[in-house]
Write a protein that holds these residues in place. Sequence first.
Motif, PDB file in Angstrom:
ATOM      1  N   GLU A  44       0.829  -1.201   0.000  1.00 40.60           N
ATOM      2  CA  GLU A  44       0.000   0.000   0.000  1.00 40.60           C
ATOM      3  C   GLU A  44       0.868   1.257   0.000  1.00 40.60           C
ATOM      4  OE1 GLU A  44      -3.426   2.475   0.132  1.00 40.60           O
ATOM      5  OE2 GLU A  44      -3.027   0.460  -0.573  1.00 40.60           O
ATOM      6  N   GLN A  45       1.948   1.233   0.772  1.00 44.44           N
ATOM      7  CA  GLN A  45       2.835   2.390   0.790  1.00 44.44           C
ATOM      8  C   GLN A  45       3.512   2.566  -0.576  1.00 44.44           C
ATOM      9  OE1 GLN A  45       5.757   2.444   3.895  1.00 44.44           O
ATOM     10  NE2 GLN A  45       6.408   4.511   3.403  1.00 44.44           N
ATOM     11  N   ALA A  46       3.923   1.476  -1.203  1.00 40.19           N
ATOM     12  CA  ALA A  46       4.544   1.557  -2.527  1.00 40.19           C
ATOM     13  C   ALA A  46       3.536   2.081  -3.550  1.00 40.19           C
ATOM     14  CB  ALA A  46       5.070   0.190  -2.939  1.00 40.19           C
ATOM     15  N   ARG A  47       2.287   1.647  -3.444  1.00 42.58           N
ATOM     16  CA  ARG A  47       1.254   2.121  -4.367  1.00 42.58           C
ATOM     17  C   ARG A  47       1.016   3.619  -4.191  1.00 42.58           C
ATOM     18  NH1 ARG A  47      -3.956   3.466  -4.711  1.00 42.58           N
ATOM     19  NH2 ARG A  47      -4.308   3.323  -2.468  1.00 42.58           N
ATOM     20  N   LEU A  48       0.907   4.061  -2.945  1.00 43.19           N
ATOM     21  CA  LEU A  48       0.704   5.486  -2.690  1.00 43.19           C
ATOM     22  C   LEU A  48       1.904   6.308  -3.158  1.00 43.19           C
ATOM     23  CD1 LEU A  48      -0.961   5.373   0.834  1.00 43.19           C
ATOM     24  CD2 LEU A  48      -2.037   5.992  -1.338  1.00 43.19           C
ATOM     25  N   GLU A  55       6.096  16.833  -6.179  1.00 45.35           N
ATOM     26  CA  GLU A  55       5.851  18.158  -5.603  1.00 45.35           C
ATOM     27  C   GLU A  55       4.777  18.143  -4.506  1.00 45.35           C
ATOM     28  OE1 GLU A  55       3.721  17.706  -9.531  1.00 45.35           O
ATOM     29  OE2 GLU A  55       5.804  17.619  -8.956  1.00 45.35           O
ATOM     30  N   ASP A  56       4.128  17.015  -4.318  1.00 45.25           N
ATOM     31  CA  ASP A  56       3.118  16.876  -3.268  1.00 45.25           C
ATOM     32  C   ASP A  56       3.813  16.918  -1.897  1.00 45.25           C
ATOM     33  OD1 ASP A  56       1.200  15.840  -1.415  1.00 45.25           O
ATOM     34  OD2 ASP A  56       0.124  14.937  -3.092  1.00 45.25           O
ATOM     35  N   LEU A  62       5.529   9.643   2.375  1.00 44.81           N
ATOM     36  CA  LEU A  62       5.128   8.363   1.796  1.00 44.81           C
ATOM     37  C   LEU A  62       6.293   7.593   1.190  1.00 44.81           C
ATOM     38  CD1 LEU A  62       1.850   9.482   0.010  1.00 44.81           C
ATOM     39  CD2 LEU A  62       2.031   8.034   2.037  1.00 44.81           C
ATOM     40  N   CYS A  63       7.227   8.307   0.580  1.00 49.17           N
ATOM     41  CA  CYS A  63       8.250   7.627  -0.211  1.00 49.17           C
ATOM     42  C   CYS A  63       9.617   7.530   0.465  1.00 49.17           C
ATOM     43  CB  CYS A  63       8.409   8.336  -1.550  1.00 49.17           C
ATOM     44  SG  CYS A  63       6.878   8.358  -2.498  1.00 49.17           S
TER      45      CYS A  63
END
Length: 71
Positions: A44-48, A55-56, A62-63
């Motif tokens: 889920e973290q990789a998908r997000l 720029e978010d 998340l990354c």
Amino acid sequence: MIRLSVLLIALMTSACVPPAYEADPVSAQQWQERQDRIARRAAEQARLCAITKPEDPRYDQLCNSTPRDRP
């Protein structure tokens, strides 16, 4: 005034409480379920991360964060 002081002290010390204890699994099925949960969280973290633009403001969170399941 005393009530406010007591409330303030209670709020300040509540941040010092350790997180809830999670007991280690005892059976093979519990270990597998734990590993599956960890894998689902990572996926889920990789998908997000994949759908979040650099720029978010949440991109770093998340990354570039480390997993919390590491000792």
